[in-house]
Enzyme design. Structure first.
Site, PDB file in Angstrom:
ATOM      1  N   LYS A 162     -10.807   2.814  35.964  1.00 26.64           N
ATOM      2  CA  LYS A 162     -12.266   2.787  35.808  1.00 26.64           C
ATOM      3  C   LYS A 162     -12.680   4.073  35.134  1.00 26.64           C
ATOM      4  O   LYS A 162     -12.016   5.103  35.273  1.00 26.64           O
ATOM      5  CB  LYS A 162     -12.954   2.681  37.177  1.00 26.64           C
ATOM      6  CG  LYS A 162     -14.353   2.124  37.093  1.00 26.64           C
ATOM      7  CD  LYS A 162     -14.332   0.597  36.996  1.00 26.64           C
ATOM      8  CE  LYS A 162     -15.726   0.018  36.952  1.00 26.64           C
ATOM      9  NZ  LYS A 162     -15.684  -1.452  37.111  1.00 26.64           N
TER      10      LYS A 162
HETATM   11  P1  NAD Z   1     -25.778  -3.951  34.289  1.00 26.15           P
HETATM   12  O1  NAD Z   1     -26.008  -2.527  33.956  1.00 26.15           O
HETATM   13  O2  NAD Z   1     -25.718  -4.960  33.190  1.00 26.15           O
HETATM   14  O3  NAD Z   1     -26.892  -4.456  35.331  1.00 26.15           O
HETATM   15  C1  NAD Z   1     -27.119  -3.823  36.543  1.00 26.15           C
HETATM   16  C2  NAD Z   1     -28.353  -4.440  37.170  1.00 26.15           C
HETATM   17  O4  NAD Z   1     -28.525  -3.911  38.477  1.00 26.15           O
HETATM   18  C3  NAD Z   1     -29.646  -4.142  36.419  1.00 26.15           C
HETATM   19  O5  NAD Z   1     -30.498  -5.264  36.498  1.00 26.15           O
HETATM   20  C4  NAD Z   1     -30.242  -2.972  37.212  1.00 26.15           C
HETATM   21  O6  NAD Z   1     -31.651  -2.870  37.062  1.00 26.15           O
HETATM   22  C5  NAD Z   1     -29.838  -3.386  38.598  1.00 26.15           C
HETATM   23  N1  NAD Z   1     -29.824  -2.303  39.571  1.00 26.15           N
HETATM   24  C6  NAD Z   1     -29.305  -1.066  39.453  1.00 26.15           C
HETATM   25  N2  NAD Z   1     -29.485  -0.376  40.576  1.00 26.15           N
HETATM   26  C7  NAD Z   1     -30.118  -1.233  41.441  1.00 26.15           C
HETATM   27  C8  NAD Z   1     -30.562  -1.120  42.766  1.00 26.15           C
HETATM   28  N3  NAD Z   1     -30.399   0.011  43.454  1.00 26.15           N
HETATM   29  N4  NAD Z   1     -31.167  -2.206  43.333  1.00 26.15           N
HETATM   30  C9  NAD Z   1     -31.338  -3.343  42.647  1.00 26.15           C
HETATM   31  N5  NAD Z   1     -30.920  -3.505  41.390  1.00 26.15           N
HETATM   32  C10 NAD Z   1     -30.332  -2.447  40.798  1.00 26.15           C
HETATM   33  O7  NAD Z   1     -24.433  -3.978  35.144  1.00 26.15           O
HETATM   34  P2  NAD Z   1     -23.479  -5.237  35.404  1.00 26.15           P
HETATM   35  O8  NAD Z   1     -22.403  -5.233  34.390  1.00 26.15           O
HETATM   36  O9  NAD Z   1     -24.300  -6.449  35.625  1.00 26.15           O
HETATM   37  O10 NAD Z   1     -22.797  -4.778  36.769  1.00 26.15           O
HETATM   38  C11 NAD Z   1     -23.368  -5.075  38.048  1.00 26.15           C
HETATM   39  C12 NAD Z   1     -22.277  -4.983  39.099  1.00 26.15           C
HETATM   40  O11 NAD Z   1     -21.257  -5.934  38.807  1.00 26.15           O
HETATM   41  C13 NAD Z   1     -21.569  -3.631  39.206  1.00 26.15           C
HETATM   42  O12 NAD Z   1     -21.192  -3.429  40.542  1.00 26.15           O
HETATM   43  C14 NAD Z   1     -20.323  -3.831  38.350  1.00 26.15           C
HETATM   44  O13 NAD Z   1     -19.276  -2.945  38.693  1.00 26.15           O
HETATM   45  C15 NAD Z   1     -19.984  -5.276  38.736  1.00 26.15           C
HETATM   46  N6  NAD Z   1     -19.124  -5.975  37.807  1.00 26.15           N
HETATM   47  C16 NAD Z   1     -19.452  -6.102  36.491  1.00 26.15           C
HETATM   48  C17 NAD Z   1     -18.617  -6.822  35.642  1.00 26.15           C
HETATM   49  C18 NAD Z   1     -18.951  -7.052  34.194  1.00 26.15           C
HETATM   50  O14 NAD Z   1     -18.220  -7.812  33.527  1.00 26.15           O
HETATM   51  N7  NAD Z   1     -20.031  -6.520  33.667  1.00 26.15           N
HETATM   52  C19 NAD Z   1     -17.429  -7.376  36.131  1.00 26.15           C
HETATM   53  C20 NAD Z   1     -17.125  -7.247  37.484  1.00 26.15           C
HETATM   54  C21 NAD Z   1     -17.993  -6.544  38.309  1.00 26.15           C
END
Ligand code: NAD
Length: 425
Positions: A115
């Site tokens: 990561k």
């Molecule tokens: P992103 O940046 O696209 O979106 C994050 C979202 O969460 C946004 O809508 C933001 O406003 C919101 N957010 C941030 N802090 C917040 C809070 N305290 N309360 C409520 N909402 C909040 O990120 P993403 O890629 O969607 O990732 C989200 C999660 O999924 C993370 O934990 C990431 O590690 C995990 N994840 C992502 C992927 C991927 O392919 N993008 C894959 C596996 C896991």
């Protein structure tokens, strides 16, 4: 460039790393492994901290800290996302890297876990500033990444444009185009059809299987989704398309509620125009902190870690929690939810669709061949279904929670690889 080699396994502490280590300890106890194995698995194989000086658009200089942690390589090159968020720190990146190792092993893709992160708020920087930061970070970590070493992907605060900059910077340094150095690239640069929505598609697929296993009919089910980014938005879309009524959604700026069910397509348009779900017409603004405790069948935390805690887990009314985010449930919350009989589908299973299709993208890049979207989606569903049944079967056979079962299965696969490869020298 600071190289760190840790000799002692980190103790179990607070925060995401404490949660990750306690999950590892539970898996090792179940498998009857400890001592040196614990030290090997608790200790990242390689950690790199870099400082990233940025000339801001106004001419001033700012310096940010970036990290890349490679937790394990036993089953293949390291793989994991890159996060841009102001609260990124080394322990968080360590936890996320460890979870990537388990996730890749659980869905049986030939990767270890890694990561990366930069402690920067992308929302307060212009696109040219983000490009300069990304390129400088890439050049600082260049010696340890590559298609056979470590392959970054998008995470919180990063996207396919970020991946394009990394690919270009890496390719310029080595003198030829290397599409396999990152995944989650734009389609026109060798990205995979189906990658952008893969994590969400997997989350929805798993959520629907979890509902079926609990006798919940999706057509009569209600759900909440926390986070409306790359994962939450399409997870809401897929669940809604399956008939689930999404009654509340939140993001970092607010939360909205409509008991009749939100129109996710219109909500997406609103979020595109305003940068937030807040203010979506016809909905009620609610306290974002309450979203995971609303009375629904399914809750999907899809934002950040540590949102279900010892303080709010007892108020959870959902029957099923499917972890779109990494590490949303602390170990205190896990114990409370287990006592309450809430089914928690762990992150390393629920959100593994992203890394599965990242693997497909890497395979396509390495072969210079593009699969159809139908092909990608079908293979994704196969992988997710296989992993689901493996976890459900193992949990049943050993009286474990799904998290304990998923982690134990993954840790077993990684320790098998360790054993077969042996310890060099
Ligand atoms: P992103 O940046 O696209 O979106 C994050 C979202 O969460 C946004 O809508 C933001 O406003 C919101 N957010 C941030 N802090 C917040 C809070 N305290 N309360 C409520 N909402 C909040 O990120 P993403 O890629 O969607 O990732 C989200 C999660 O999924 C993370 O934990 C990431 O590690 C995990 N994840 C992502 C992927 C991927 O392919 N993008 C894959 C596996 C896991």
């Amino acid at each position: 460039m600071t190289w760190s080699t840790t000799t002692d396994a980190a103790p179990t502490g607070a925060g995401p790393l404490g949660d990750a280590l306690s999950q590892l300890d539970a898996a090792l106890a179940h498998l009857g492994l400890n001592g040196g194995t614990r030290q090997m698995l608790a200790t990242p194989r390689r950690e790199l901290a870099v400082s990233i000086p940025l000339r801001r658009d106004d001419g001033s200089i700012a310096v940010y800290t970036g990290y890349r942690v490679q937790h394990n390589f036993s089953r293949g090159p390291a793989k994991g996302g890159l996060r841009f968020a102001s609260n990124v720190d080394l322990d968080e990146v360590r936890a996320l890297a460890m979870w990537m190792t388990w996730k890749c092993a659980l869905v049986d893709v030939p990767y270890g876990g890694a990561k990366g992160g930069i402690a920067i708020d992308p929302r307060t920087h212009s696109l040219p500033e983000l490009e300069r930061v990304t390129r400088r970070y890439t050049s600082e970590i260049l010696p340890i990444i590559g298609p056979t070493k470590d392959i970054p992907a998008p995470d919180i605060g990063t996207n396919e444009q970020t991946m394009a900059w990394i690919m270009d910077t890496y390719s310029a340094a080595v003198g030829h185009t290397v599409p396999g150095v990152v995944t989650g690239k734009p389609l026109s640069l060798g990205g995979s059809l189906g990658r952008a929505a893969a994590t969400s598609r997997g989350v929805a697929h798993i959520a629907l299987m979890a509902m079926t296993s609990r006798g919940v009919d999706p057509e009569h089910a209600t759900a909440v989704v926390q986070g409306f980014g790359k994962v939450g938005r399409d997870a809401a879309r897929f669940l809604s398309a399956a008939g689930v009524r999404i009654i509340a959604v939140s993001d970092v700026d607010g939360a909205i509620y409509d008991e009749r069910g939100l129109d996710i397509a219109r909500l997406s348009d609103h979020a595109d125009r305003h940068g937030t779900v807040a203010g979506f017409e016809g909905t009620e603004a609610i306290d974002p902190a309450s979203i995971l405790t609303l009375d629904v069948d399914l809750a999907v935390p899809a934002a950040v870690e540590g949102v279900l805690t010892g303080a709010n887990a007892d108020h959870v009314q959902a029957r099923i929690i499917v972890e779109g985010a990494n590490g949303p449930t602390t170990r205190e919350a896990d114990a409370i939810l287990a006592d309450k009989g809430v089914l928690v589908v762990p992150d390393i299973l629920a959100n593994a669709g992203g890394v599965v299709v990242s693997y497909f993208e890497w395979v396509q890049a390495n072969q210079a061949w593009q699969w159809s979207e139908a092909d990608v989606n079908q293979r994704l569903e196969e992988k997710m279904t296989t992993a689901w049944h493996a976890v459900v079967g193992y949990a049943g056979a050993h009286s474990l929670s799904y998290r304990e079962a998923a982690t134990a299965l993954a840790v077993q696969r990684v320790t098998d690889a360790h054993r077969l490869r042996g310890l060099y020298p």
